[in-house]
Design an enzyme around this catalytic site. Structure first.
Site, PDB file in Angstrom:
ATOM      1  N   ARG A 194      14.467  -4.260  -3.869  1.00  0.00           N
ATOM      2  CA  ARG A 194      14.651  -3.568  -5.158  1.00  0.00           C
ATOM      3  C   ARG A 194      14.969  -4.536  -6.280  1.00  0.00           C
ATOM      4  NH1 ARG A 194      12.996  -0.516  -2.141  1.00  0.00           N
ATOM      5  NH2 ARG A 194      13.740   1.526  -1.484  1.00  0.00           N
ATOM      6  N   PRO A 236       0.830  -1.203   0.000  1.00  0.00           N
ATOM      7  CA  PRO A 236       0.000   0.000   0.000  1.00  0.00           C
ATOM      8  C   PRO A 236       0.868   1.258   0.000  1.00  0.00           C
ATOM      9  CG  PRO A 236       0.002  -1.039   2.177  1.00  0.00           C
ATOM     10  CD  PRO A 236       0.733  -1.965   1.256  1.00  0.00           C
ATOM     11  N   VAL A 237       0.573   2.162  -0.906  1.00  0.00           N
ATOM     12  CA  VAL A 237       1.355   3.396  -1.022  1.00  0.00           C
ATOM     13  C   VAL A 237       0.382   4.575  -1.149  1.00  0.00           C
ATOM     14  CG1 VAL A 237       2.926   4.676  -2.539  1.00  0.00           C
ATOM     15  CG2 VAL A 237       3.399   2.293  -2.011  1.00  0.00           C
ATOM     16  N   ARG A 271      10.306   4.860   6.948  1.00  0.00           N
ATOM     17  CA  ARG A 271       9.610   6.156   7.006  1.00  0.00           C
ATOM     18  C   ARG A 271       9.048   6.456   8.389  1.00  0.00           C
ATOM     19  NH1 ARG A 271       8.283   7.507   1.740  1.00  0.00           N
ATOM     20  NH2 ARG A 271       6.242   8.438   2.092  1.00  0.00           N
ATOM     21  N   ARG A 317       9.451  13.381   8.189  1.00  0.00           N
ATOM     22  CA  ARG A 317      10.219  13.295   6.940  1.00  0.00           C
ATOM     23  C   ARG A 317      10.562  14.718   6.519  1.00  0.00           C
ATOM     24  NH1 ARG A 317       5.333   9.421   5.235  1.00  0.00           N
ATOM     25  NH2 ARG A 317       5.603   8.013   6.995  1.00  0.00           N
ATOM     26  N   HIS A 329       8.006   0.166   7.481  1.00  0.00           N
ATOM     27  CA  HIS A 329       7.339   1.174   6.665  1.00  0.00           C
ATOM     28  C   HIS A 329       8.324   1.797   5.658  1.00  0.00           C
ATOM     29  CE1 HIS A 329       3.250   3.155   7.071  1.00  0.00           C
ATOM     30  NE2 HIS A 329       3.765   3.916   6.146  1.00  0.00           N
ATOM     31  N   THR A 375      -2.372  -1.532   9.199  1.00  0.00           N
ATOM     32  CA  THR A 375      -1.011  -1.019   9.424  1.00  0.00           C
ATOM     33  C   THR A 375      -0.927  -0.498  10.847  1.00  0.00           C
ATOM     34  OG1 THR A 375      -0.804  -0.437   7.101  1.00  0.00           O
ATOM     35  CG2 THR A 375       0.698   0.680   8.615  1.00  0.00           C
ATOM     36  N   ASP A 405       8.450  -6.596   3.977  1.00  0.00           N
ATOM     37  CA  ASP A 405       8.744  -5.547   2.999  1.00  0.00           C
ATOM     38  C   ASP A 405       9.795  -4.615   3.571  1.00  0.00           C
ATOM     39  OD1 ASP A 405       7.695  -3.376   4.517  1.00  0.00           O
ATOM     40  OD2 ASP A 405       5.787  -3.378   3.428  1.00  0.00           O
ATOM     41  N   SER A 406      10.180  -3.656   2.782  1.00  0.00           N
ATOM     42  CA  SER A 406      11.157  -2.607   3.092  1.00  0.00           C
ATOM     43  C   SER A 406      12.530  -2.941   2.514  1.00  0.00           C
ATOM     44  CB  SER A 406      11.286  -2.326   4.591  1.00  0.00           C
ATOM     45  OG  SER A 406      10.023  -1.885   5.112  1.00  0.00           O
TER      46      SER A 406
END
Ligand SMILES: Cc1cc2nc3c(=O)[nH]c(=O)nc-3n(C[C@H](O)[C@H](O)[C@H](O)COP(=O)(O)O)c2cc1C
Length: 388
Positions: free
Chosen positions: A311, A78-79, A279, A165, A276, A156, A307-308
């Site tokens: 790549r 989810p983004v 983040r 941030r 996350h 979440t 996740d995290s």
């Protein structure tokens, strides 16, 4: 057209095409960004064991995540604000995922609404839910997800407070973007992005505006989000959410075996080991380092996902070999979306699949289910050997 061979190719195009405010929103972690950086660099510390003269024909990356068939164990994470990276971004990403045979997760903070995504796709997607104080909103969010035939909810749990941030504060991040001289000057250079945005009406937080009390116009949204997230969240409250949603449940944002056990007790079907994407709590371990103790604590009783920092398909392979039953990519697909829309998300999935499949073969394995720690060389103390 540039030949896309790795996720970094998509990131470079993305950076050119999308306004700085939204590129920075993706490409940042909280505070010093230590955890954001280590999420990726820690994967490089694990080596793969090359094997030879083992029949590698007929390879398969097919498996299941929470009992649902997937062509490879990689879901789209989810983004938030995906529809600001490319017009109708959530719909485009969901379509690419559907065609590829992997799950798509829609953020609470998406631009396209649950109903929009459901109307434009034909397979069920997963709904991510933030933990807000407003019971009415929460119950309706779960009900809307059910009506849209979502096949899982992801709660979440690592965002009771928003990690700071720096770039977002400096850029004055908002959706739609605030028109300041600097943001206008930057957007004027992003012609394709701007033309796309003019084609769509979807420029506000589609799951919230018109659905949450006191949010009639989008300008009141920032004050709403500041007040709405529940700092007093505890496991009893999560049990209440469990009652609001009786479908498959995933709890996302677990970094400690004790919290993993709590999630198990709530009756979740899976947990996501996640910080996350670096983040939230800067200074936390990378997810890949946190994975093994959590798998050891609960891996035989609940599906452990991660996740995290992923790549590449090799990162997926390493996570699976360390005991994960599924992975998620966030930035890796957002780069593709911002670079080339739906086609770019497909490119990202193709790149990852090819890397996963070939690397698995070169490690001497033909089935993703047979991948285990034997294919890895993990440095001593990688998963922690901490002072008491
Ligand atoms: C731009 C951006 C927005 C995000 N928004 C959400 C969100 O709305 N809900 C959520 O649960 N996680 C959100 N995340 C976290 C992702 O779901 C995922 O945990 C993270 O991206 C994984 O790290 P990676 O980007 O290195 O793959 C977001 C991440 C990014 C990069």
């Amino acid at each position: 057209m540039a030949v896309i061979t790795e996720i970094e190719d998509l990131r470079r195009i993305y950076k050119r095409r999308v306004p700085k405010m939204f590129f920075d929103y993706t490409e940042s972690g909280s505070w010093t960004e230590q955890t954001f950086r280590e999420n990726t660099s820690d994967f490089d510390k694990i080596y793969l064991r090359q094997r030879v003269a083992i029949d590698m024909e007929g390879r398969s990356t097919k498996t299941q995540m929470i009992g649902q068939d997937v062509s490879m164990p990689v879901a789209l994470a989810p983004v938030g604000l995906t529809g600001m990276q490319h017009f109708d971004g959530e719909i485009k990403a969901a379509k690419a995922a559907e065609k590829f045979g992997v799950p798509y997760s829609l953020s609470t903070m998406s631009i396209c609404s649950i109903e929009d995504v459901a109307a434009n796709t034909s397979k069920p997607f997963w709904m991510q839910v933030y933990t807000l104080k407003d019971d009415d909103f929460m119950q309706r969010l779960f009900d809307r997800a059910k009506d849209a035939k979502c096949s899982a909810a992801i709660i979440t749990v690592d965002l009771q407070l928003l990690g700071q941030r720096h770039k977002d504060l400096k850029n004055g991040l908002s959706a739609p973007p605030k028109l300041t001289p600097a943001s206008v000057a930057n957007m004027m250079t992003k012609v394709q992005w701007g033309l796309g945005m003019l084609q769509t009406k979807r420029r506000f937080f589609g799951n919230i505006v018109g659905h949450a009390k006191g949010v009639k116009d989008p300008s009141s949204l920032s004050s709403w989000t500041a007040q709405a997230f529940d700092q007093s969240l505890n496991w009893d409250r999560i049990r209440e959410f469990r009652k609001m949603w009786d479908g498959p449940l995933i709890i996302k944002g677990i970094m400690d075996p004790r919290d993993a056990k709590e999630a198990l007790n709530v009756g979740a079907d899976a947990i996501v080991v996640s910080n996350h994407g670096g983040r939230q709590l800067d200074g936390a371990l990378s997810s890949i380092r946190a994975l093994e103790p959590i798998v050891d604590a609960v891996g035989d009783k609940i599906e452990v996902h991660i996740d995290s920092g992923i790549r590449s398909g090799q990162d997926v392979l390493k996570a699976m070999a360390m005991g994960a039953k599924g992975t998620y990519i966030g930035r890796a697909y957002v780069y593709g979306l911002g670079a080339k829309g739906q086609e770019g998300v497909t490119d990202a999935l193709n790149v990852i699949h090819k890397e996963l499949d070939m690397s698995m073969g070169l490690c001497g394995r033909t089935d993703i289910h047979d991948v285990d720690k034997d294919i890895l060389m993990i440095p001593k103390g990688f998963s922690g050997d901490w002072a008491e």
